[in-house]
Motif scaffolding. Structure first.
Motif, PDB file in Angstrom:
ATOM      1  N   GLN A  98      30.699  14.310  -2.393  1.00 19.31           N
ATOM      2  CA  GLN A  98      31.901  14.281  -3.223  1.00 19.31           C
ATOM      3  C   GLN A  98      31.674  13.437  -4.482  1.00 19.31           C
ATOM      4  O   GLN A  98      32.509  12.610  -4.874  1.00 19.31           O
ATOM      5  N   GLY A  99      30.508  13.657  -5.090  1.00 16.78           N
ATOM      6  CA  GLY A  99      30.152  12.919  -6.289  1.00 16.78           C
ATOM      7  C   GLY A  99      29.263  13.740  -7.198  1.00 16.78           C
ATOM      8  O   GLY A  99      28.761  14.809  -6.815  1.00 16.78           O
ATOM      9  N   TRP A 100      29.053  13.237  -8.414  1.00 15.00           N
ATOM     10  CA  TRP A 100      28.289  13.942  -9.439  1.00 15.00           C
ATOM     11  C   TRP A 100      26.933  13.279  -9.636  1.00 15.00           C
ATOM     12  O   TRP A 100      26.845  12.071  -9.854  1.00 15.00           O
ATOM     13  N   GLN A 101      25.885  14.080  -9.554  1.00 13.21           N
ATOM     14  CA  GLN A 101      24.573  13.605  -9.958  1.00 13.21           C
ATOM     15  C   GLN A 101      24.449  13.754 -11.472  1.00 13.21           C
ATOM     16  O   GLN A 101      25.159  14.551 -12.098  1.00 13.21           O
ATOM     17  N   LEU A 102      23.535  13.007 -12.052  1.00 12.06           N
ATOM     18  CA  LEU A 102      23.458  12.952 -13.516  1.00 12.06           C
ATOM     19  C   LEU A 102      22.011  12.886 -13.980  1.00 12.06           C
ATOM     20  O   LEU A 102      21.172  12.222 -13.360  1.00 12.06           O
ATOM     21  N   VAL A 103      21.735  13.572 -15.069  1.00  7.19           N
ATOM     22  CA  VAL A 103      20.447  13.447 -15.745  1.00  7.19           C
ATOM     23  C   VAL A 103      20.712  13.460 -17.243  1.00  7.19           C
ATOM     24  O   VAL A 103      21.645  14.120 -17.717  1.00  7.19           O
ATOM     25  N   ARG A 104      19.923  12.684 -17.988  1.00  6.58           N
ATOM     26  CA  ARG A 104      20.128  12.578 -19.439  1.00  6.58           C
ATOM     27  C   ARG A 104      18.909  13.097 -20.186  1.00  6.58           C
ATOM     28  O   ARG A 104      17.772  12.786 -19.831  1.00  6.58           O
ATOM     29  N   PHE A 105      19.163  13.896 -21.238  1.00  8.20           N
ATOM     30  CA  PHE A 105      18.107  14.472 -22.050  1.00  8.20           C
ATOM     31  C   PHE A 105      18.144  13.882 -23.463  1.00  8.20           C
ATOM     32  O   PHE A 105      19.188  13.843 -24.101  1.00  8.20           O
ATOM     33  N   ASN A 106      16.994  13.475 -23.914  1.00 11.51           N
ATOM     34  CA  ASN A 106      16.795  13.132 -25.324  1.00 11.51           C
ATOM     35  C   ASN A 106      15.906  14.235 -25.886  1.00 11.51           C
ATOM     36  O   ASN A 106      14.701  14.275 -25.620  1.00 11.51           O
ATOM     37  N   ILE A 107      16.499  15.145 -26.656  1.00 15.99           N
ATOM     38  CA  ILE A 107      15.827  16.370 -27.076  1.00 15.99           C
ATOM     39  C   ILE A 107      15.351  16.237 -28.515  1.00 15.99           C
ATOM     40  O   ILE A 107      16.157  16.074 -29.430  1.00 15.99           O
ATOM     41  N   GLY A 108      14.040  16.287 -28.701  1.00 16.31           N
ATOM     42  CA  GLY A 108      13.461  16.230 -30.030  1.00 16.31           C
ATOM     43  C   GLY A 108      12.836  17.556 -30.419  1.00 16.31           C
ATOM     44  O   GLY A 108      12.783  18.490 -29.622  1.00 16.31           O
ATOM     45  N   LYS A 109      12.342  17.639 -31.640  1.00 18.77           N
ATOM     46  CA  LYS A 109      11.730  18.868 -32.116  1.00 18.77           C
ATOM     47  C   LYS A 109      10.474  19.199 -31.321  1.00 18.77           C
ATOM     48  O   LYS A 109      10.210  20.360 -31.011  1.00 18.77           O
ATOM     49  N   ASP A 110       9.684  18.182 -30.988  1.00 16.53           N
ATOM     50  CA  ASP A 110       8.415  18.395 -30.289  1.00 16.53           C
ATOM     51  C   ASP A 110       8.311  17.593 -28.996  1.00 16.53           C
ATOM     52  O   ASP A 110       7.217  17.443 -28.444  1.00 16.53           O
ATOM     53  N   SER A 111       9.436  17.094 -28.512  1.00 15.21           N
ATOM     54  CA  SER A 111       9.373  16.249 -27.326  1.00 15.21           C
ATOM     55  C   SER A 111      10.658  16.349 -26.521  1.00 15.21           C
ATOM     56  O   SER A 111      11.700  16.801 -27.013  1.00 15.21           O
ATOM     57  N   LEU A 112      10.553  15.919 -25.282  1.00 18.68           N
ATOM     58  CA  LEU A 112      11.697  15.889 -24.379  1.00 18.68           C
ATOM     59  C   LEU A 112      11.556  14.649 -23.505  1.00 18.68           C
ATOM     60  O   LEU A 112      10.524  14.450 -22.869  1.00 18.68           O
ATOM     61  N   ARG A 113      12.593  13.803 -23.506  1.00 19.71           N
ATOM     62  CA  ARG A 113      12.594  12.611 -22.654  1.00 19.71           C
ATOM     63  C   ARG A 113      13.747  12.729 -21.667  1.00 19.71           C
ATOM     64  O   ARG A 113      14.878  13.051 -22.054  1.00 19.71           O
ATOM     65  N   ILE A 114      13.436  12.472 -20.409  1.00 20.98           N
ATOM     66  CA  ILE A 114      14.390  12.668 -19.329  1.00 20.98           C
ATOM     67  C   ILE A 114      14.599  11.353 -18.597  1.00 20.98           C
ATOM     68  O   ILE A 114      13.651  10.646 -18.283  1.00 20.98           O
ATOM     69  N   LYS A 115      15.856  11.051 -18.314  1.00 23.38           N
ATOM     70  CA  LYS A 115      16.177   9.866 -17.524  1.00 23.38           C
ATOM     71  C   LYS A 115      17.167  10.219 -16.420  1.00 23.38           C
ATOM     72  O   LYS A 115      18.135  10.952 -16.653  1.00 23.38           O
ATOM     73  N   VAL A 116      16.918   9.680 -15.230  1.00 27.31           N
ATOM     74  CA  VAL A 116      17.846   9.780 -14.111  1.00 27.31           C
ATOM     75  C   VAL A 116      18.321   8.367 -13.798  1.00 27.31           C
ATOM     76  O   VAL A 116      17.500   7.459 -13.648  1.00 27.31           O
ATOM     77  N   PRO A 117      19.631   8.137 -13.725  1.00 29.40           N
ATOM     78  CA  PRO A 117      20.117   6.779 -13.452  1.00 29.40           C
ATOM     79  C   PRO A 117      19.658   6.280 -12.085  1.00 29.40           C
ATOM     80  O   PRO A 117      19.778   6.986 -11.086  1.00 29.40           O
ATOM     81  N   GLN A 118      19.125   5.082 -12.056  1.00 29.95           N
ATOM     82  CA  GLN A 118      18.639   4.473 -10.826  1.00 29.95           C
ATOM     83  C   GLN A 118      19.607   3.384 -10.374  1.00 29.95           C
ATOM     84  O   GLN A 118      20.064   2.569 -11.168  1.00 29.95           O
ATOM     85  N   PHE A 119      19.897   3.369  -9.101  1.00 27.31           N
ATOM     86  CA  PHE A 119      20.890   2.452  -8.545  1.00 27.31           C
ATOM     87  C   PHE A 119      20.437   0.993  -8.647  1.00 27.31           C
ATOM     88  O   PHE A 119      19.322   0.651  -8.255  1.00 27.31           O
ATOM     89  N   GLU A 120      21.336   0.168  -9.186  1.00 21.08           N
ATOM     90  CA  GLU A 120      21.138  -1.280  -9.194  1.00 21.08           C
ATOM     91  C   GLU A 120      22.499  -1.929  -8.938  1.00 21.08           C
ATOM     92  O   GLU A 120      23.396  -1.861  -9.778  1.00 21.08           O
ATOM     93  N   ALA A 121      22.646  -2.543  -7.783  1.00 23.80           N
ATOM     94  CA  ALA A 121      23.941  -3.081  -7.363  1.00 23.80           C
ATOM     95  C   ALA A 121      24.491  -4.103  -8.348  1.00 23.80           C
ATOM     96  O   ALA A 121      25.704  -4.159  -8.588  1.00 23.80           O
ATOM     97  N   LEU A 122      23.623  -4.908  -8.942  1.00 21.88           N
ATOM     98  CA  LEU A 122      24.077  -5.966  -9.837  1.00 21.88           C
ATOM     99  C   LEU A 122      24.680  -5.428 -11.131  1.00 21.88           C
ATOM    100  O   LEU A 122      25.378  -6.159 -11.844  1.00 21.88           O
ATOM    101  N   LEU A 123      24.418  -4.155 -11.430  1.00 25.40           N
ATOM    102  CA  LEU A 123      24.919  -3.575 -12.679  1.00 25.40           C
ATOM    103  C   LEU A 123      26.206  -2.771 -12.476  1.00 25.40           C
ATOM    104  O   LEU A 123      26.747  -2.233 -13.433  1.00 25.40           O
ATOM    105  N   LEU A 124      26.697  -2.699 -11.238  1.00 24.30           N
ATOM    106  CA  LEU A 124      27.890  -1.912 -10.933  1.00 24.30           C
ATOM    107  C   LEU A 124      28.938  -2.779 -10.253  1.00 24.30           C
ATOM    108  O   LEU A 124      28.628  -3.570  -9.357  1.00 24.30           O
ATOM    109  N   SER A 125      30.194  -2.621 -10.664  1.00 24.71           N
ATOM    110  CA  SER A 125      31.275  -3.414 -10.091  1.00 24.71           C
ATOM    111  C   SER A 125      32.033  -2.678  -8.996  1.00 24.71           C
ATOM    112  O   SER A 125      32.712  -3.308  -8.170  1.00 24.71           O
ATOM    113  N   ASP A 126      31.944  -1.346  -8.968  1.00 25.49           N
ATOM    114  CA  ASP A 126      32.712  -0.553  -8.009  1.00 25.49           C
ATOM    115  C   ASP A 126      31.837   0.580  -7.464  1.00 25.49           C
ATOM    116  O   ASP A 126      31.650   1.601  -8.125  1.00 25.49           O
ATOM    117  N   PHE A 127      31.293   0.383  -6.280  1.00 24.72           N
ATOM    118  CA  PHE A 127      30.457   1.403  -5.652  1.00 24.72           C
ATOM    119  C   PHE A 127      30.512   1.245  -4.138  1.00 24.72           C
ATOM    120  O   PHE A 127      30.919   0.202  -3.621  1.00 24.72           O
TER     121      PHE A 127
END
Length: 219
Positions: free
Chosen positions: A127-156
């Motif tokens: 009952q949740g959304w997975q996420l991936v982020r694209f940085n799309i360039g003319k000749d490149s593609l950078r991909i990031k998937v959010p990685q869990f870090e408890a200290l960076l989240l207040s509500d999980f």
């Protein structure tokens, strides 16, 4: 516990074995602008710039089979196998099995924020959304998937072994993304020419021809 997750995309777009999968209560970022399509530079064939621990595929192919319907394929030996379909008109993420038969279909959302593209898809079992982020360039593609870090989240909360569901703010997401690993790809295919250039060029030639014709008639 190792789980196969989507990295993409690209995202977008790479299957990795990973722990601590992070899901969100809604498509992110919250302030992102819903968009109907990726930029034209998204389509193409890419090669990973360096080997990544636990990675399965080193090449990725993104093909627009129909308007705004993308086929994503992977390869580690020159043979590409389609892994999933991004059907943007129907807002569907379609995972395929080894034979290319639809195995799972999820609701999909695409958002743009500060020039980056965020692809979210809903997982019923969490009952949740997975996420991936694209940085799309003319000749490149950078991909990031959010990685869990408890200290960076207040509500999980922990929804399964090493699977977490977060009600995150955009700032918390930005902090998570800053700490998450990026996967870099370089384009190996030729970038397709924007067809609008040909249309505009044709119009310009037509107008120039009309101008010459009228100028001669005045004489």
């Amino acid at each position: 516990m190792k789980k196969v997750i989507f990295l993409i995309s690209a995202s977008f777009l790479l299957f990795l074995n990973a722990c601590d999968s992070l899901y969100f209560t809604e498509p992110m970022p919250k302030s992102g602008k819903p968009v109907k399509d990726f930029p034209r530079e998204f389509e193409g064939e890419y090669r990973m710039l360096e080997n990544v621990r636990d990675s399965v595929y080193v090449s990725i192919r993104i093909e627009e089979k129909e308007k705004r319907r993308y086929s994503i394929s992977f390869s580690d030996s020159g043979f590409f196998r389609t892994g999933f379909i991004l059907d943007l008109p129907k807002h569907q993420y379609i995972e395929l099995d080894k034979k290319g038969i639809p195995e799972d279909t999820s609701e999909l959302a695409l958002r743009e924020h500060k020039g980056l593209y965020y692809l979210s898809w809903f997982k019923d079992e969490y009952q949740g959304w997975q996420l991936v982020r694209f940085n799309i360039g003319k000749d490149s593609l950078r991909i990031k998937v959010p990685q869990f870090e408890a200290l960076l989240l207040s509500d999980f909360r922990d929804i399964d072994q090493n699977d977490f569901l977060a009600n995150a703010s955009d700032q918390e997401l930005a902090n998570i993304m800053d700490r998450s690993e990026a996967y870099a790809f370089e384009r190996t295919s030729i970038l397709k020419t924007d067809p609008t250039y040909f249309v505009l060029g044709g119009i310009a030639v037509l107008l120039f021809g009309i101008f010459i014709y009228l100028s001669r008639r005045k004489k």
